[in-house]
Design a protein around this motif. Sequence first.
Motif, PDB file in Angstrom:
ATOM      1  N   THR A  29       0.848  -1.205   0.000  1.00 46.15           N
ATOM      2  CA  THR A  29       0.000   0.000   0.000  1.00 46.15           C
ATOM      3  C   THR A  29       0.878   1.248   0.000  1.00 46.15           C
ATOM      4  OG1 THR A  29      -0.116  -0.023   2.422  1.00 46.15           O
ATOM      5  CG2 THR A  29      -1.913  -1.113   1.233  1.00 46.15           C
ATOM      6  N   GLN A  30       2.057   1.116   0.580  1.00 43.07           N
ATOM      7  CA  GLN A  30       2.984   2.249   0.653  1.00 43.07           C
ATOM      8  C   GLN A  30       3.400   2.672  -0.766  1.00 43.07           C
ATOM      9  OE1 GLN A  30       3.203   3.044   3.741  1.00 43.07           O
ATOM     10  NE2 GLN A  30       4.898   4.461   3.908  1.00 43.07           N
ATOM     11  N   ASP A  31       3.718   1.656  -1.587  1.00 42.86           N
ATOM     12  CA  ASP A  31       4.166   1.957  -2.952  1.00 42.86           C
ATOM     13  C   ASP A  31       3.014   2.511  -3.788  1.00 42.86           C
ATOM     14  OD1 ASP A  31       6.565   1.057  -2.084  1.00 42.86           O
ATOM     15  OD2 ASP A  31       6.469  -0.887  -3.084  1.00 42.86           O
ATOM     16  N   GLY A  55       5.056  -6.281   1.379  1.00 40.16           N
ATOM     17  CA  GLY A  55       4.963  -5.286   2.454  1.00 40.16           C
ATOM     18  C   GLY A  55       6.357  -4.904   2.950  1.00 40.16           C
ATOM     19  N   ARG A  56       6.544  -3.605   3.206  1.00 37.54           N
ATOM     20  CA  ARG A  56       7.861  -3.108   3.639  1.00 37.54           C
ATOM     21  C   ARG A  56       7.788  -2.541   5.035  1.00 37.54           C
ATOM     22  NH1 ARG A  56       9.287   1.300   1.687  1.00 37.54           N
ATOM     23  NH2 ARG A  56       7.566   1.994   0.383  1.00 37.54           N
ATOM     24  N   GLY A  57       8.798  -2.857   5.834  1.00 37.55           N
ATOM     25  CA  GLY A  57       8.911  -2.267   7.155  1.00 37.55           C
ATOM     26  C   GLY A  57      10.038  -1.250   7.164  1.00 37.55           C
ATOM     27  N   ARG A  58      10.349  -0.748   8.333  1.00 36.29           N
ATOM     28  CA  ARG A  58      11.456   0.203   8.445  1.00 36.29           C
ATOM     29  C   ARG A  58      12.773  -0.506   8.170  1.00 36.29           C
ATOM     30  NH1 ARG A  58      12.029   3.373  13.414  1.00 36.29           N
ATOM     31  NH2 ARG A  58      11.198   1.628  14.561  1.00 36.29           N
ATOM     32  N   LEU A  59      13.781   0.266   7.838  1.00 40.20           N
ATOM     33  CA  LEU A  59      15.124  -0.221   7.565  1.00 40.20           C
ATOM     34  C   LEU A  59      15.118  -1.290   6.467  1.00 40.20           C
ATOM     35  CD1 LEU A  59      16.204  -0.528  11.333  1.00 40.20           C
ATOM     36  CD2 LEU A  59      16.590   1.416   9.814  1.00 40.20           C
ATOM     37  N   MET A  72      -2.513  -0.471   5.602  1.00 41.04           N
ATOM     38  CA  MET A  72      -3.015   0.768   4.985  1.00 41.04           C
ATOM     39  C   MET A  72      -1.947   1.856   4.900  1.00 41.04           C
ATOM     40  SD  MET A  72      -5.382   2.379   8.017  1.00 41.04           S
ATOM     41  CE  MET A  72      -4.825   4.065   8.261  1.00 41.04           C
ATOM     42  N   SER A  73      -2.097   2.700   3.907  1.00 38.28           N
ATOM     43  CA  SER A  73      -1.216   3.875   3.774  1.00 38.28           C
ATOM     44  C   SER A  73      -2.051   5.089   3.441  1.00 38.28           C
ATOM     45  CB  SER A  73      -0.181   3.661   2.659  1.00 38.28           C
ATOM     46  OG  SER A  73       0.645   2.551   2.948  1.00 38.28           O
ATOM     47  N   LEU A  74      -1.649   6.204   4.032  1.00 38.79           N
ATOM     48  CA  LEU A  74      -2.332   7.481   3.796  1.00 38.79           C
ATOM     49  C   LEU A  74      -1.401   8.426   3.065  1.00 38.79           C
ATOM     50  CD1 LEU A  74      -3.678   8.070   7.412  1.00 38.79           C
ATOM     51  CD2 LEU A  74      -5.109   7.864   5.373  1.00 38.79           C
ATOM     52  N   CYS A 123       1.795  -3.376  16.122  1.00 41.80           N
ATOM     53  CA  CYS A 123       1.604  -2.482  14.970  1.00 41.80           C
ATOM     54  C   CYS A 123       2.917  -1.780  14.642  1.00 41.80           C
ATOM     55  CB  CYS A 123       0.544  -1.444  15.332  1.00 41.80           C
ATOM     56  SG  CYS A 123       0.280  -0.184  14.074  1.00 41.80           S
ATOM     57  N   GLY A 124       3.166  -1.613  13.362  1.00 41.61           N
ATOM     58  CA  GLY A 124       4.333  -0.843  12.921  1.00 41.61           C
ATOM     59  C   GLY A 124       3.873   0.332  12.074  1.00 41.61           C
ATOM     60  N   ILE A 125       4.619   1.408  12.159  1.00 39.77           N
ATOM     61  CA  ILE A 125       4.285   2.629  11.420  1.00 39.77           C
ATOM     62  C   ILE A 125       5.483   3.004  10.558  1.00 39.77           C
ATOM     63  CG2 ILE A 125       3.784   5.101  11.672  1.00 39.77           C
ATOM     64  CD1 ILE A 125       2.407   4.444  14.310  1.00 39.77           C
ATOM     65  N   LEU A 148       2.004   7.780   5.075  1.00 39.16           N
ATOM     66  CA  LEU A 148       1.978   7.213   6.415  1.00 39.16           C
ATOM     67  C   LEU A 148       1.407   5.796   6.339  1.00 39.16           C
ATOM     68  CD1 LEU A 148       2.272   7.573   9.468  1.00 39.16           C
ATOM     69  CD2 LEU A 148      -0.051   8.488   9.489  1.00 39.16           C
ATOM     70  N   GLY A 149       2.266   4.825   6.561  1.00 43.99           N
ATOM     71  CA  GLY A 149       1.847   3.420   6.486  1.00 43.99           C
ATOM     72  C   GLY A 149       1.604   2.867   7.880  1.00 43.99           C
ATOM     73  N   VAL A 150       0.510   2.151   8.019  1.00 41.40           N
ATOM     74  CA  VAL A 150       0.182   1.522   9.304  1.00 41.40           C
ATOM     75  C   VAL A 150      -0.038   0.033   9.048  1.00 41.40           C
ATOM     76  CG1 VAL A 150      -1.448   1.425  11.241  1.00 41.40           C
ATOM     77  CG2 VAL A 150      -0.908   3.626  10.176  1.00 41.40           C
ATOM     78  N   GLY A 151       0.719  -0.781   9.737  1.00 38.50           N
ATOM     79  CA  GLY A 151       0.573  -2.231   9.605  1.00 38.50           C
ATOM     80  C   GLY A 151       0.103  -2.793  10.934  1.00 38.50           C
TER      81      GLY A 151
HETATM   82  C1  BTN Z   1       7.872  -1.188  10.845  1.00 36.90           C
HETATM   83  O1  BTN Z   1       8.940  -1.621  10.385  1.00 36.90           O
HETATM   84  O2  BTN Z   1       7.593  -1.327  12.033  1.00 36.90           O
HETATM   85  C2  BTN Z   1       6.893  -0.453   9.957  1.00 36.90           C
HETATM   86  C3  BTN Z   1       5.957  -1.407   9.272  1.00 36.90           C
HETATM   87  C4  BTN Z   1       4.971  -0.714   8.356  1.00 36.90           C
HETATM   88  C5  BTN Z   1       4.118  -1.708   7.588  1.00 36.90           C
HETATM   89  C6  BTN Z   1       3.018  -1.031   6.838  1.00 36.90           C
HETATM   90  S1  BTN Z   1       1.770  -2.156   6.293  1.00 36.90           S
HETATM   91  C7  BTN Z   1       1.060  -0.923   5.325  1.00 36.90           C
HETATM   92  C8  BTN Z   1       2.200  -0.164   4.676  1.00 36.90           C
HETATM   93  N1  BTN Z   1       2.627  -0.847   3.475  1.00 36.90           N
HETATM   94  C9  BTN Z   1       3.870  -1.302   3.556  1.00 36.90           C
HETATM   95  O3  BTN Z   1       4.472  -1.912   2.655  1.00 36.90           O
HETATM   96  N2  BTN Z   1       4.378  -1.010   4.761  1.00 36.90           N
HETATM   97  C10 BTN Z   1       3.427  -0.281   5.580  1.00 36.90           C
END
Ligand code: BTN
Length: 267
Positions: A29-31, A55-59, A72-74, A123-125, A148-151
Amino acid sequence: MTGISRVAVDELDSPLARFVEVHEALASTQDRARELARAGTTDGTLVLAGVQTGGRGRLGRHWGSPAGGLWMSLVLRPEFEARLASRITQTAAVGVAKALWEIGVEARIKWPNDLLVGGKKICGILAESSAGHAGGPANERRLDYAILGVGMNANLDPADLGVRDREITTIRSELGHDIYLLDLVRALLSNLEVELGRIRDFGAVLEEWRNLNCTLGENVRVRRFGETIEGQAVDLTSEGALLLGTGSGTVEVFEGEIEHLAQGEGA
Ligand code: BTN
């Protein structure tokens, strides 16, 4: 399947969801949100997916996103200077934490913006931003957009997430039942709207962050620029950096990931 219809999200009538896309499956959703932002989508664009295959997280980490979670992403276009973009993550963490409390999950914020319950991540942001051109009276670079991505690990068992190296929890585990994802979206959007609406008053946001956090007072380890620092998390600066009390004085940590140390471990 998210079980959420675009029409139902439209009916929430949130300024954060002026334009909504709901996908059964998406790489990230981020992309997709970034693609929409580059194409000029409005402030308050929301992209939801039932499943993310990339799905992508930080780092640069992979973020497991099976069916049952809320991914979701805003797209946000706040009217402020690009140098203030880092405020978005902590402000969002406060909004997400309050939304979780509203649905009965007593989440705490681990600096800067992870949401934990009993020490386990729920949850990760991920906040990513793009600066526009310099302009205006002070000739400062403005923020063009932020994503702003919320997982949220929602209607899942921790085992569904296939993560070995981190302690994970889910809303299902915490509440003992599933929730309607639309109710969760409603709570998230309304709390994010309030918190992001006062991002200029960042001192007040950080006060809330302090009330909801589980990092201050803890002994922590930080890895940055190839070195490891250990110390006690004592406070935040006015822009949300973490102040660590170490044997050789106070160190300011602006970004990165910290590890909470068990009692007797480390520093
Ligand atoms: C973290 O590493 O803690 C952040 C994780 C964020 C994941 C969310 S899921 C929705 C959005 N799309 C992605 O690919 N990543 C973020």
